[in-house]
Motif scaffolding. Structure first.
Motif: not given
Ligand code: SAM
Length: 317
Positions: A29-32, A35-37, A66-70, A89-91, A93-95, A175-177, A192-195, A253-255
């Motif tokens: 989503g957003g952190t691509f 400007k969003y970041c 938590i969950g930085p995303g793209d 920390f994400d689940v 590897e998007h970035a 894969h922080w878990y 975190s943002q939307a996580v 992708k995630y719950s």
């Protein structure tokens, strides 16, 4: 059942034939967008300042997301405003490095020109928290954010992203878990943002955050309680029975944990946090007094209209 959208059914059925790797491919989503970041980091800072939790930005040295995303762009914005260590920390590897470096350059440009916070463009229409004023918050920054300092920080960030020796530390844990973190009572801020609506075991997550923070450390979480395109009404997902919901989550992708606002407050308090500031965003509840079907969760009357919220809390001294 008529409230469920068709797409989640199709995706769930497809998940029985498609390989898991294809379904869990990166992209969130957003952190691509740099400007969003930029707008997300500054919105958290502005509201931390408004709530009185942020007195001196130069004291925010160690941060985690938590969950930085793209991309790691929100944390990179944090490093540009003076943090020296950033843990992500994400689940999934998007970035990737190239995108992070590109975003670091773009963000440096925005800070140099002290750009106002993007909010009017179409892509930001759903970005929360909302502010009263989107002008650059000069009152948060002192003279230490000069062009020269920003360029020095940018260089440190790019060296860290390129695994070169740097005074700036960036640790990406996709894969922080599955990993134990050595952080113990060290961090100043975790955000975190939307996580947090995607984290299945929020009790574990808030407890880990509590451990990682130093006494007086802050959490700032923007949480989206809405249905994430699963149902027609924004809160229709709270009215789906347990078995159907489990089926609909297949192939995602995630719950989505379906916890409402009050449940997050309870879990944060259980972990030891003291809630300091909340900024709820409300929407109309189309279900009247009908009771939600999410098992083992008590919904308050207030929860039924809270579609998203920023929650800020502290670990007591
Ligand atoms: C909707 S995206 C938001 C990404 C980014 N924060 C943004 O604002 O664009 C949700 C993110 O949370 C991550 N995520 C899901 N479950 C998680 C968990 N249990 N722990 C950490 N991150 C998680 C996803 O991989 C994804 O990066």
């Amino acid at each position: 059942m008529q409230q469920v959208n068709l797409y989640p059914f199709v995706r769930s059925i497809a998940s029985y034939v498609l390989p898991a790797k294809l379904l869990k491919r990166p992209g969130s989503g957003g952190t691509f967008s740099s400007k969003y970041c930029y707008t997300v980091w500054l919105r958290h800072l502005v509201l931390l300042s408004k709530s009185g939790l942020l007195k001196d930005v130069s004291k925010i040295k160690k941060i985690a997301e938590i969950g930085p995303g793209d991309s790691l762009g929100v944390g990179i914005a944090g490093l540009l405003t003076g943090a020296e260590e950033y843990y992500a920390f994400d689940v999934i590897e998007h970035a990737n490095r190239e995108r992070n470096i590109q975003i670091a350059s773009e963000l440096t440009g925005y800070f140099k020109e002290r750009m106002d916070l993007p909010h009017k463009e179409h892509e930001f229409r759903n970005t929360h928290p909302l502010l009263d004023d989107y002008s650059f918050p000069s009152y948060i920054f002192d003279d230490s954010s000069t062009i020269e300092t920003l360029e020095k920080r940018e260089q440190g960030i790019k060296m860290a992203l390129s695994d070169e020796e740097s005074e700036t530390k960036i640790e990406y844990v996709p894969h922080w878990y599955e990993k134990e973190s050595n952080l113990q009572g060290e961090l100043d801020l975790i955000y975190s943002q939307a996580v947090m609506e995607h984290v299945d075991d929020v009790s574990h997550a808030y407890s880990r955050m509590y451990d990682w923070l130093k006494p007086g450390g802050i959490i700032s979480h923007e949480i989206d309680f809405k249905t994430h395109e699963m149902t027609k009404e924004w809160n229709g997902h709270w009215y789906i029975d347990k078995r159907t919901w489990k089926f609909l989550l297949n192939g995602r992708k995630y719950s989505i944990n379906r916890l409402p606002f009050s449940a997050h407050l309870i879990e944060m308090e259980k972990a030891g946090f003291v809630i300091k500031y909340v900024l709820p965003f409300q929407m109309e509840n189309a279900f009247g007094d009908r009771l939600p079907k999410v098992p083992n969760v008590n919904f308050t009357k207030e929860d039924m209209t809270i579609a998203s919220a920023l929650i800020q809390a502290v670990k007591p001294d």
